[in-house]
Every structure is written in C-alpha cells, then in structure tokens.
Write a protein that holds these residues in place. Sequence first.
Motif, PDB file in Angstrom:
ATOM      1  N   MET A   1     -18.566  -3.588   8.640  1.00  0.00           N
ATOM      2  CA  MET A   1     -18.106  -3.629  10.038  1.00  0.00           C
ATOM      3  C   MET A   1     -17.030  -2.577  10.250  1.00  0.00           C
ATOM      4  O   MET A   1     -16.290  -2.240   9.344  1.00  0.00           O
ATOM      5  CB  MET A   1     -17.517  -5.011  10.364  1.00  0.00           C
ATOM      6  CG  MET A   1     -18.532  -6.091  10.552  1.00  0.00           C
ATOM      7  SD  MET A   1     -17.805  -7.506  11.381  1.00  0.00           S
ATOM      8  CE  MET A   1     -16.738  -8.143  10.106  1.00  0.00           C
ATOM      9  N   GLN A   2     -16.955  -2.101  11.471  1.00  0.00           N
ATOM     10  CA  GLN A   2     -15.919  -1.149  11.881  1.00  0.00           C
ATOM     11  C   GLN A   2     -14.799  -1.959  12.548  1.00  0.00           C
ATOM     12  O   GLN A   2     -15.023  -2.599  13.577  1.00  0.00           O
ATOM     13  CB  GLN A   2     -16.543  -0.179  12.893  1.00  0.00           C
ATOM     14  CG  GLN A   2     -15.675   0.994  13.252  1.00  0.00           C
ATOM     15  CD  GLN A   2     -15.885   2.173  12.300  1.00  0.00           C
ATOM     16  OE1 GLN A   2     -16.757   2.111  11.433  1.00  0.00           O
ATOM     17  NE2 GLN A   2     -15.083   3.211  12.468  1.00  0.00           N
ATOM     18  N   ILE A   3     -13.628  -1.932  11.927  1.00  0.00           N
ATOM     19  CA  ILE A   3     -12.557  -2.813  12.422  1.00  0.00           C
ATOM     20  C   ILE A   3     -11.309  -2.016  12.785  1.00  0.00           C
ATOM     21  O   ILE A   3     -10.932  -1.074  12.057  1.00  0.00           O
ATOM     22  CB  ILE A   3     -12.217  -3.888  11.357  1.00  0.00           C
ATOM     23  CG1 ILE A   3     -13.404  -4.865  11.261  1.00  0.00           C
ATOM     24  CG2 ILE A   3     -10.940  -4.651  11.693  1.00  0.00           C
ATOM     25  CD1 ILE A   3     -13.433  -5.702  10.044  1.00  0.00           C
ATOM     26  N   LEU A   4     -10.672  -2.379  13.910  1.00  0.00           N
ATOM     27  CA  LEU A   4      -9.391  -1.764  14.276  1.00  0.00           C
ATOM     28  C   LEU A   4      -8.291  -2.784  14.002  1.00  0.00           C
ATOM     29  O   LEU A   4      -8.335  -3.918  14.500  1.00  0.00           O
ATOM     30  CB  LEU A   4      -9.385  -1.394  15.779  1.00  0.00           C
ATOM     31  CG  LEU A   4      -8.048  -0.874  16.324  1.00  0.00           C
ATOM     32  CD1 LEU A   4      -7.668   0.459  15.684  1.00  0.00           C
ATOM     33  CD2 LEU A   4      -8.076  -0.720  17.842  1.00  0.00           C
ATOM     34  N   LEU A   5      -7.317  -2.356  13.203  1.00  0.00           N
ATOM     35  CA  LEU A   5      -6.177  -3.228  12.909  1.00  0.00           C
ATOM     36  C   LEU A   5      -4.969  -2.726  13.696  1.00  0.00           C
ATOM     37  O   LEU A   5      -4.583  -1.558  13.573  1.00  0.00           O
ATOM     38  CB  LEU A   5      -5.882  -3.203  11.399  1.00  0.00           C
ATOM     39  CG  LEU A   5      -4.550  -3.844  10.977  1.00  0.00           C
ATOM     40  CD1 LEU A   5      -4.558  -5.355  11.223  1.00  0.00           C
ATOM     41  CD2 LEU A   5      -4.258  -3.566   9.496  1.00  0.00           C
ATOM     42  N   VAL A   6      -4.392  -3.591  14.520  1.00  0.00           N
ATOM     43  CA  VAL A   6      -3.191  -3.227  15.290  1.00  0.00           C
ATOM     44  C   VAL A   6      -2.050  -4.084  14.766  1.00  0.00           C
ATOM     45  O   VAL A   6      -1.957  -5.278  15.070  1.00  0.00           O
ATOM     46  CB  VAL A   6      -3.393  -3.467  16.807  1.00  0.00           C
ATOM     47  CG1 VAL A   6      -2.237  -2.885  17.597  1.00  0.00           C
ATOM     48  CG2 VAL A   6      -4.720  -2.912  17.277  1.00  0.00           C
ATOM     49  N   GLU A   7      -1.176  -3.487  13.941  1.00  0.00           N
ATOM     50  CA  GLU A   7      -0.099  -4.234  13.288  1.00  0.00           C
ATOM     51  C   GLU A   7       1.076  -3.275  13.050  1.00  0.00           C
ATOM     52  O   GLU A   7       0.896  -2.203  12.489  1.00  0.00           O
ATOM     53  CB  GLU A   7      -0.626  -4.818  11.962  1.00  0.00           C
ATOM     54  CG  GLU A   7       0.411  -5.384  11.027  1.00  0.00           C
ATOM     55  CD  GLU A   7       1.200  -6.537  11.640  1.00  0.00           C
ATOM     56  OE1 GLU A   7       0.598  -7.572  11.945  1.00  0.00           O
ATOM     57  OE2 GLU A   7       2.439  -6.379  11.808  1.00  0.00           O
ATOM     58  N   ASP A   8       2.280  -3.697  13.506  1.00  0.00           N
ATOM     59  CA  ASP A   8       3.422  -2.772  13.399  1.00  0.00           C
ATOM     60  C   ASP A   8       4.163  -2.881  12.062  1.00  0.00           C
ATOM     61  O   ASP A   8       4.979  -2.044  11.737  1.00  0.00           O
ATOM     62  CB  ASP A   8       4.398  -2.998  14.564  1.00  0.00           C
ATOM     63  CG  ASP A   8       4.943  -4.412  14.602  1.00  0.00           C
ATOM     64  OD1 ASP A   8       6.081  -4.588  15.056  1.00  0.00           O
ATOM     65  OD2 ASP A   8       4.216  -5.333  14.177  1.00  0.00           O
ATOM     66  N   ASP A   9       3.883  -3.928  11.293  1.00  0.00           N
ATOM     67  CA  ASP A   9       4.557  -4.069  10.005  1.00  0.00           C
ATOM     68  C   ASP A   9       3.739  -3.330   8.941  1.00  0.00           C
ATOM     69  O   ASP A   9       2.613  -3.717   8.607  1.00  0.00           O
ATOM     70  CB  ASP A   9       4.673  -5.563   9.651  1.00  0.00           C
ATOM     71  CG  ASP A   9       5.475  -5.772   8.384  1.00  0.00           C
ATOM     72  OD1 ASP A   9       6.696  -5.988   8.492  1.00  0.00           O
ATOM     73  OD2 ASP A   9       4.878  -5.698   7.283  1.00  0.00           O
ATOM     74  N   ALA A  10       4.342  -2.240   8.433  1.00  0.00           N
ATOM     75  CA  ALA A  10       3.590  -1.342   7.554  1.00  0.00           C
ATOM     76  C   ALA A  10       3.090  -2.041   6.288  1.00  0.00           C
ATOM     77  O   ALA A  10       1.928  -1.886   5.905  1.00  0.00           O
ATOM     78  CB  ALA A  10       4.466  -0.146   7.184  1.00  0.00           C
ATOM     79  N   ALA A  11       3.975  -2.843   5.652  1.00  0.00           N
ATOM     80  CA  ALA A  11       3.591  -3.496   4.388  1.00  0.00           C
ATOM     81  C   ALA A  11       2.452  -4.488   4.616  1.00  0.00           C
ATOM     82  O   ALA A  11       1.504  -4.554   3.826  1.00  0.00           O
ATOM     83  CB  ALA A  11       4.805  -4.208   3.791  1.00  0.00           C
ATOM     84  N   LEU A  12       2.557  -5.245   5.693  1.00  0.00           N
ATOM     85  CA  LEU A  12       1.524  -6.243   5.991  1.00  0.00           C
ATOM     86  C   LEU A  12       0.197  -5.545   6.342  1.00  0.00           C
ATOM     87  O   LEU A  12      -0.876  -5.970   5.904  1.00  0.00           O
ATOM     88  CB  LEU A  12       1.980  -7.141   7.153  1.00  0.00           C
ATOM     89  CG  LEU A  12       1.088  -8.332   7.459  1.00  0.00           C
ATOM     90  CD1 LEU A  12       0.982  -9.271   6.263  1.00  0.00           C
ATOM     91  CD2 LEU A  12       1.622  -9.099   8.660  1.00  0.00           C
ATOM     92  N   ALA A  13       0.322  -4.444   7.124  1.00  0.00           N
ATOM     93  CA  ALA A  13      -0.875  -3.686   7.499  1.00  0.00           C
ATOM     94  C   ALA A  13      -1.587  -3.154   6.246  1.00  0.00           C
ATOM     95  O   ALA A  13      -2.818  -3.229   6.148  1.00  0.00           O
ATOM     96  CB  ALA A  13      -0.493  -2.538   8.422  1.00  0.00           C
ATOM     97  N   ALA A  14      -0.791  -2.671   5.295  1.00  0.00           N
ATOM     98  CA  ALA A  14      -1.382  -2.134   4.056  1.00  0.00           C
ATOM     99  C   ALA A  14      -2.132  -3.247   3.310  1.00  0.00           C
ATOM    100  O   ALA A  14      -3.242  -3.042   2.805  1.00  0.00           O
ATOM    101  CB  ALA A  14      -0.274  -1.554   3.169  1.00  0.00           C
TER     102      ALA A  14
END
Lengths: 225, 458
Positions: A1-14
């Motif tokens: 699947m092609q997913i867009l992640l919108v998250e401002d916390d860099a560590a959590l996003a990683a």
Amino acid sequence: MQILLVEDDAALAAHIMAGVREAGHVVEHCADGRDALVRATCECYDAIILDRMLPTLDGLKVLAALRATDDATPVLILSALGDVDERVRGLRAGGDDYMAKPFAMSELLARLETLARRNAPVAEQSSLLRVADLEIDLASHTVTRAGRRIALTLRELRIVAYLARNAGRVVTRTMLLENVWDYNFDPQTNIIDQHISKLRQKIAQDDEADLIHTIRGVGYMMRAG
Amino acid sequence: MRRLLRSFTFRLMLFYAGLFCLSVGLLMGAGYWLRVVVPMDAAHAMVDEEAEEFRAAYLAHGIAATATALDRRARHSDGPKAFHALLAPDGRVLTSNLPSWPARPSEQLTLIEADTFVEGVEIDHNALVRDRMLPGGARLMIGRDVEEVTSEAEVLRTAAVWIFGVTLLLGLGGGWLMSLAIGRRIEAVTLAARQVMEGDLAGRVQVRGSNDDFDRLGETLNLMLSRIQSLFQAVQRVSDNAAHELRTPLARLIGRLEALEHMAGDDLAMRVAAGDAIVEANRLRQILSALMRISRLENGRHPLERQRTDVVQLLEDLEEFYQPEAERLGIDLVLSAQRPLVADLDLDLVFQALSNLLDNALKHAGPGHRVELSATRRRGELELSVRDDGPGLDEDEAARVTEQFYRGTNSAAVPGDGLGLSMVAAIAQAHGAELLLAPAFPGLRVSLVIPEPRPARI
C-alpha cells in the motif's frame, strides 16, 4: 500500500515508518499540516496516518479540508488526545479510524489493513462469508461448520462476522470493541477474551481445528489452521 | 409566595415597614396621650372634685340648696359645659340638664350622651358623669362635657387604622416590587454563576448599562469570570500539551520496547522482560487516559450528549457484555429492570460508569456469589444500581473509594489502578447525579441516582 504519514515527532515518525515498511508498504512522511494537505490532494494514497496536533494546521482541519474536496482516502487519525469523546470528534470530522498514542505497532498495522479493505466493497458487502469450512450467512443469521449448525447470539454473530471479514489479518481487542459493541467505552479488564473463549468453544467442537487464533499481546486472527 | 418570603429584599422591606409602623405608632401614641388621655384625666379630676363639693353641700345645706347650686353651676360655670341631675329619694327629678341617664347608679365614671338643641340645631355633647347615691336615698349626677376629647379620640383611632393599613400595604407592595427588581438583578448573577458551574465558562452576568451598583458588581464579576476563563484555558492548554508531551514519549518508549522484543529473537528472558515493560507502559497509558478523562468530566469540558435511552436495553447490553466474565468467575449475574424505562442519558458515559461498577462487583464478590444490576424510577429520579453480596465496605472505606488511586484493604489481590470509582463519580457529577454506596447486608450496593433533566429557567 502507498501510505502518507503525517507526524511532527521525528522519533515517533521514524518508528512508524520502520514498522510500516517492514510490513511491506510504501510510506511517505511529512511533518506539518499544510504540507500534508498539499500532498494528500496532489498524490494518490491508499491510506493516510494523520496526527492531530500539528504545526501550521491542526490535523482535524486538514481532514475537514480534505473531505471538502470529496477526497475519500481512508484516514487513520493518530493522536495523543485519546479520550473517547476526542475519538468520537475525530470520527465525526471524517476520520475512518482513530488510534490513541501510545499504541502498539501491531495494532496500527492491523487497523491499516482493515482500512485498506474498504476499497474492496464487493467483499465487504457480501452477506455470505467463508473461512475454511465455516460459513456465515448474514442474511439469514445462520452459522454452519461442515454442515453443523452453530447457535450463536446476535453479538457472537457480529464478532464472528467481523473476524471473518478480516480473515488472515490481526484484529485487536480494541477494534472488536469499537466495531461489535455500539458503545464507546474503556472496559477495565479484558472482557473481550471471555467472549472469544465462549465463541471458540461453539465454533470448534471435538477434534475440529480452531479457527480463531490468539496473537499474543495484540489480539486475534481468524484463519484456517 | 414562599420564595417572596425567603427574599432578603422583601424581608428587609417588611422590617422597614414594621419600623415605620412603630414610629408612626409612637408618634400617634404621644399625640393620643396629649390630646385625649391628659384632658380626660383632667376632666375626671374636675368631675370628682365637683361631685365631692356637692355631696358636702348636700350634707351641709340639704337637697333644695344643692339643686339651686347645681342650676347656678350649669348657667355660670367656666370650662367645659357642666351637666347634672339631682333625683329625690322617691325618684322625682329635682333638677337636671342631662337628657337621660342609666336606670341604676354606678360608682364608676360614666359617659352619657347629652346632646342639646339650640334653636332647632342639635349640638353633640358627651358628658363624663360621676353618679352617686347620697345619704337618705337621693341620687346625684355631676358631669362635664368631654365631647371634644372623645371626638379627638375617635379621629385619632380612625386615623391610626388607616395610617397603619396604608403603611403596611405600601410596605408589602413596595417590598414586593423592590424584591422583584433587585431579585431580577441578583437572578442575573445567579444565572451566570450556574452557567459557569455547569461548565460553560463563557457565561457572563447581563449588564444593563445604567452604571448602578448592580452593573458595577456585574462588570466586576464578568472581569473575574474572564480571568478565570483565561486561566482555565491556560490550564487546559497545559494539560492537553502535557498529555501530548507524555503520550508521545510513551509511544516512542513502547515502539522501542517492541523493537527490543523483536530483536531479542530466541533470547526468551529478554523477550519476557521487554513484554513486561510493554505491559507496564500500556498500564501507564491507561492511567494517563483515565486521569485526563476524569479531569475533563470534572471540569465540565466533556459536553454531555444526552439522548432518549431505553434503560433496560442498556442494562441488557451490559449484562450480556459481562456475562462471560461472570461465568468464568462462577458468579451469578442477574438483571432486574422492567420496561418501559426511558430516560435522557449520555449513553456512552452511563455505560462506562456501570461497566466500572460491574467490573468492581465481579472482582470483589468472589465465586459462588451474586451480582445484581437493576434500574428503577421513582419521583422523577432514575436509580441505576449494582449490588453484590460480597465482603462489602466499611464506612471509612466507603467514604474514600472515589478518591483517585485509593484502593481498599480488600483490593490488594485485585487488579486495578484505583481510578474506576473516581471516573464513576465524575460521570455522576456530569449528570448532576448522586453516587451512593450503601451496605446491602451482606455486600455492597452502589447506586447512581440521576435526576430527570429540567428545562433551564429563564
């Protein structure tokens, strides 16, 4: 699947990106609301994971703007605001699902899978579900296994139907609670386990194979063998 | 009427009306004493003195001389008009200028109507008369005209009735009007206070713009409410940010623990340790969620979404949800409620509250015991109860169980974080309901008594 992640916390996003990629999906990341809205309206994603508290534009505003353009991309809201009333607000704003932080990666992946299935309406709308030799006829409210009729309560029928619709995928306890019971609440103990236990006893008798499998620390999965 | 009597303004006005009546009464009393009592006393003294003089004259000079002296007195006396009557022992009237007198003499001073006619015009007189029997059987009546004094007394009495009546009427009417006027202004303050108490921090006192005392009070209260609102919003922002700031690191922590568990591979000890740490982190998350929710409910930041609810259906769903757990624990879970039972409730919140109560009852009752879920309506109140026949609670514990993180002496071996009943209490408060814990002999009965929502008073 092609997913867009919108998250401002860099560590959590990683951490999320690592988990989603490991599950075999393609993921793009952006850290602010305006950027997210631009990307979501220009690109085509199978699902969006959207944080609520974002710089420049709040997550729910991004969602509202997206829905205003008739964009129906499934959106999983991911937020630190995890109360039931906040969850309801998020879903009413156009979210397809809502997860409170902190969360288990396994639950996030399970919910993403379920969201993606919404693009397969034929399977969704089918009133006859089959998993191995278990057959669920939603029209007549009958469940049979290898021709043996299984007497279920209406609630048990809803549980088994939800598991069957998501056969082969993990279904968490929270997902069951949200989709099978019509109340938004947090039970103090894992009562769901007792319901599943009773259901198992009814579905698998004598030497029949168990179709509902426990995924330790995550939830359940219905599959043959 | 009862409300009017309870009104401070009205009671104050009544007090002032009473005080005014007392002042008027004292003034009129003084006037009465000066204008009626003093002249009447003087007339008494005068009549008594004259009666004594004529008795002495009778004893000294005989009845004929006394009659002559009486006639002379009637013609030439100073002061008020003089009246008399002298009757012989056989009842004959020897002399009299009184039109009539009592048949029998009395030793008391008597008022006798003694109207006279002068050229066909009736002149009113009231004679104060001393009526005495003389030695030998004669009867002597000596009197003086007190018409002016009795008329004055009559006027003053009539005036008193009217003045007191009107003063009382004005006092009551004025009190009612003032109570109404001031009551409305106070009601505006009460209304704003209630609005804020119910969680609407935007509630303000209505100011008329007349810059009177109430306007100034309203403006001061509005400034205070604005300050409270901004402080509250600041706290809200802090708590939201705190939640965010705590949840996100927790999310990262759980993520890393999951990665650790994944990396542990065949190292079972490491996997178990990571798993246990994940369980603890999740417990932390649940506590944080519960605390945030309780805080939102207590601060009125969770708007109630009341809807027409089939209460029996709600209880049936609860019973169905907990029945498998009750069976596992060997507890008899029963439902006691009769349709129709409909109420306006926030369905999710009441379900949550009863779920917490049932959870507690099942945990504490123990195998072989009974837990009853019931609903009744009486006197406009809906009572939802969870009753168990377990060990129950002593009075001290019952008073403390709604404190956050409080766990009773019987809870050591029971899983939980001590927030379940705090949440029930917060949900009860949000519904304006009462949470009652009472011994059930044996066991405990916990009830939510929810009043029917009343339309807001304007």
